[in-house]
Structures are given as structure tokens and as C-alpha cells.
Design a protein around this motif. Structure first.
Motif, PDB file in Angstrom:
ATOM      1  N   VAL A   1      42.819  36.652  32.025  1.00 47.55           N
ATOM      2  CA  VAL A   1      42.478  38.018  32.425  1.00 47.55           C
ATOM      3  C   VAL A   1      43.081  38.241  33.810  1.00 47.55           C
ATOM      4  O   VAL A   1      42.947  37.388  34.694  1.00 47.55           O
ATOM      5  CB  VAL A   1      40.946  38.235  32.478  1.00 47.55           C
TER       6      VAL A   1
ATOM      7  N   ASN B   1      37.911  30.861  37.379  1.00 43.30           N
ATOM      8  CA  ASN B   1      38.648  31.765  38.257  1.00 43.30           C
ATOM      9  C   ASN B   1      39.835  31.038  38.860  1.00 43.30           C
ATOM     10  O   ASN B   1      39.670  30.021  39.527  1.00 43.30           O
ATOM     11  CB  ASN B   1      37.727  32.310  39.352  1.00 43.30           C
TER      12      ASN B   1
ATOM     13  N   TYR C   1      34.021  42.760  31.135  1.00 43.35           N
ATOM     14  CA  TYR C   1      34.077  41.308  30.942  1.00 43.35           C
ATOM     15  C   TYR C   1      33.278  40.877  29.714  1.00 43.35           C
ATOM     16  O   TYR C   1      33.664  39.926  29.012  1.00 43.35           O
ATOM     17  CB  TYR C   1      33.582  40.575  32.186  1.00 43.35           C
TER      18      TYR C   1
ATOM     19  N   THR D   1      40.106  34.217  34.889  1.00 45.79           N
ATOM     20  CA  THR D   1      40.613  35.361  35.639  1.00 45.79           C
ATOM     21  C   THR D   1      41.541  34.862  36.735  1.00 45.79           C
ATOM     22  O   THR D   1      41.169  33.992  37.529  1.00 45.79           O
ATOM     23  CB  THR D   1      39.472  36.178  36.266  1.00 45.79           C
TER      24      THR D   1
ATOM     25  N   VAL E   1      43.779  41.311  37.089  1.00 45.43           N
ATOM     26  CA  VAL E   1      42.877  42.236  37.783  1.00 45.43           C
ATOM     27  C   VAL E   1      43.421  43.666  37.887  1.00 45.43           C
ATOM     28  O   VAL E   1      42.786  44.523  38.499  1.00 45.43           O
ATOM     29  CB  VAL E   1      42.499  41.707  39.182  1.00 45.43           C
TER      30      VAL E   1
ATOM     31  N   HIS F   1      33.423  31.137  32.420  1.00 43.78           N
ATOM     32  CA  HIS F   1      34.379  32.025  33.088  1.00 43.78           C
ATOM     33  C   HIS F   1      34.914  31.306  34.307  1.00 43.78           C
ATOM     34  O   HIS F   1      34.235  31.184  35.328  1.00 43.78           O
ATOM     35  CB  HIS F   1      33.676  33.333  33.470  1.00 43.78           C
TER      36      HIS F   1
ATOM     37  N   HIS G   1      43.318  35.960  40.067  1.00 39.31           N
ATOM     38  CA  HIS G   1      43.050  36.991  41.067  1.00 39.31           C
ATOM     39  C   HIS G   1      44.234  37.292  41.973  1.00 39.31           C
ATOM     40  O   HIS G   1      44.210  38.307  42.678  1.00 39.31           O
ATOM     41  CB  HIS G   1      41.849  36.580  41.930  1.00 39.31           C
TER      42      HIS G   1
END
Length: 324
Positions: free
Chosen positions: A104, A75, A294, A89, A106, A73, A91
């Protein structure tokens, strides 16, 4: 599952560190759910519930991923050539090109602005925030965020309170005199600046607040300031941009892009209960809900099914929104 969480900074954080706290709580919750977690994090990181591998900046990050990992995962960005199943992800706003099929976001709005439906709301471990006494008298309003960013619109928050007789606002996350974003000097006895605050000091302000005034002038990706304030019993008064219409229902706050309308509402339409705000945030924006969401993304990616049918890409530029 063997899950590797990649975060380039040092964990745990000692001050605000929104993204870092979210990933820390995600790892903690995944362990509670029976999974094995490894943090690939900045040098100096420590953790008492999961393994930590310090990132070696001189080495390719791909070479530092443990062989036993089932899912990685990342970020905000992922390197090219990752051989393990992975997700990313994003952000924030201003995301560069070359987004991932396994992206992904948020919030629903955050995802939609990139042509995606893949999102997971940020969650926090509310046990770390302690109980909220709903009988506590609430005296002043607050603003929480990086006040140096013009899109956070701390001036707009102060102007609203200046129009409210007898009210004051605590600014958490900024200073009265600021040179970073050009010369700005905010002079009014109704605004009290406290700089960057965290921990018990921040919670003390939130748990004694009449509400978060949050007139942002951009499409907020998520907004931990919103969920933290709600958990502490403070309703949210903000603008209808980005994630705010998803997070702030009529039972826990009020949204408008008109400062006069917000002022009028605070003068005559103030009817929110701290317990309702608290229960709403505690139920929907906790780390267990986040971790379970998740896990669904991890399983989908590990089974070779992309999280997005099409490659996400920015559908509109991230610019300023109006505040009248």
C-alpha cells in the motif's frame, strides 16, 4: 478483526513523528470502529486504547506476532516468511527492492511510480488539533518540514518571501546554520527559524499563517505538512510534484515549478479563504476515512486476494525535480 500494527519506534511520539502519528491514529480509529488492535512497537511504548507488545530486537519479529492476529500491518518493510495475512504500507521514497504484492502506498502518484494502484491517503485525528478561529489575523507565511533535506527546498521558500515586500516566513523544522547537509548559512531578516516544533507551538504558527510555502524538488509521497496546514486554514503554495496535484486543488492553493510565477501569484492572485481550506482537509484527510480504507485492504488480504495484480517495482528513479 484482530489487527496487529507493527511500528518499530516508540509510541506515542512527543514531537513531530509523522509516520508514527499516522499509525497511532489508525489504531485509535480502528478501535472506535469495533476492532481489536495490538501495537507491536518499540520498547517503552504505551497506549490507553490498545494492547502494546514491546518488540524484542534479539528475536525474530514473526515469533512476536500474537497467534490470534487476523491481519498484520507492517510499515516500510516486512520480514520474509510471515505466516499470517499481512499488508505493508510504504511511506517514503527510495524504497528498496523486493516489494510486496500486498503493498500500500500513501498517494495515487506514489503508487503509480511503482506500477501500483493500491494506496490510502494518510489521515489525522483532527480532534487533537482543536478548533480554528477563521477571524484570526494571519500575518506571515510558514515552511514546515525537514529543512536539512535539500529536496524540501527551504531556500526556495525563503527566496519567494524575500521577493514579497513586507512579508516574512517562519521555518518550522530547521535551523539557520546547518552542518548536517554540508555548510549552509541562511541570512535574511525575513526568515525566522524555530527548529523542530510540535504540539501547541506548531499549531499556533499554522493557525496564524497566510499559507504554507512548499516548493519541494522531489516527488512528495504524501506530505502531512500540506494537510495539517490546510486544516489550520492555511493555503498551500507548492510545486506540482508527487502527491501535490492530488492534495492541492485550485480552491486551496497554487502549484508551479517557477519561483517567479509563485511570487507573482502571491502578489496578485491571493484569494483563498481559511474556512474552505479547513473544511476540505477535515473532510478528506481524517483518520476515520483512512481507517475505513485500510479495512478494505485488510479484508482483501485476509481473504487471500493480493492488493496488487503484479509485483510493484520502481518505474523511475527518485531524483530531484526542477525549481526555477
Amino acid at each position: 478483526m484482530n489487527i496487529v500494527l507493527v511500528i518499530g519506534s516508540v509510541i506515542p511520539v512527543t514531537a513531530y513523528g509523522g509516520t508514527q502519528r499516522v499509525i497511532w491514529y489508525l489504531g485509535k480509529e480502528l478501535v472506535k470502529l469495533g476492532h481489536r488492535v495490538t501495537f507491536l512497537a518499540g520498547r517503552g511504548s504505551t497506549c490507553d486504547f490498545a494492547r502494546v507488545i514491546p518488540i524484542e530486537p534479539a528475536r525474530n519479529i514473526i515469533e512476536q506476532i500474537p497467534e490470534e492476529a487476523d491481519i498484520v500491518h507492517f510499515n516500510n518493510a516486512a520480514p520474509a516468511g510471515v505466516r499470517k495475512p499481512y499488508i505493508v504500507t510504504y511511506h517514503g521514497n527510495f524504497i528498496p527492492g523486493n516489494l510486496e504484492r500486498n503493498a500500500v502506498f500513501v498517494s495515487r502518484n506514489h503508487a503509480a511510480r511503482y506500477g501500483s494502484t493500491s494506496f490510502v491517503y494518510n489521515g489525522l485525528d483532527w480532534d487533537d488539533y482543536g478548533p480554528v478561529d477563521f477571524r484570526t489575523p494571519r500575518k506571515d507565511f510558514h515552511f514546515l518540514g525537514k529543512a536539512a533535506w535539500s529536496v524540501k527546498n527551504v531556500k526556495g521558500a525563503i527566496d519567494v518571501v524575500k521577493a514579497l515586500p513586507g512579508e516574512h516566513i517562519h521555518i518550522l523544522g530547521g535551523h539557520r546554520f546547518n552542518l548536517k547537509m554540508g555548510i549552509r548559512f541562511t541570512l535574511t531578516p525575513k526568515a525566522r527559524f524555530h527548529g523542530m516544533v510540535g504540539g501547541e507551538e506548531k499549531l499556533r504558527f499554522l493557525k496564524n499563517s497566510k499559507g504554507l510555502i512548499f516548493p519541494v524538488k522531489w516527488d512528495e509521497p504524501f506530505g502531512l505538512a500540506i494537510t495539517e496546514s490546510l486544516y489550520c486554514g492555511a493555503p498551500v503554495f507548492g510545486t506540482p510534484y508527487g502527491s501535490l496535484p492530488e492534495l492541492v486543488t485550485p480552491e486551496v492553493g497554487f502549484l508551479t515549478a517557477d519561483s517567479a510565477e509563485m511570487t507573482e501569484h502571491l502578489l496578485h492572485g491571493y484569494h483563498y479563504t481559511p474556512q474552505t481550506c479547513h473544511e476540505y482537509a477535515a473532510d478528506l484527510f481524517n483518520s476515520q476515512v483512512m481507517a475505513k480504507a485500510y479495512l478494505q485492504k485488510y479484508e482483501q488480504a485476509a481473504n487471500g486476494h493480493p492488493l496488487n495484480e503484479h509485483l510493484p517495482h520502481a518505474l523511475k528513479p527518485d531524483g530531484k525535480q526542477p525549481w526555477r
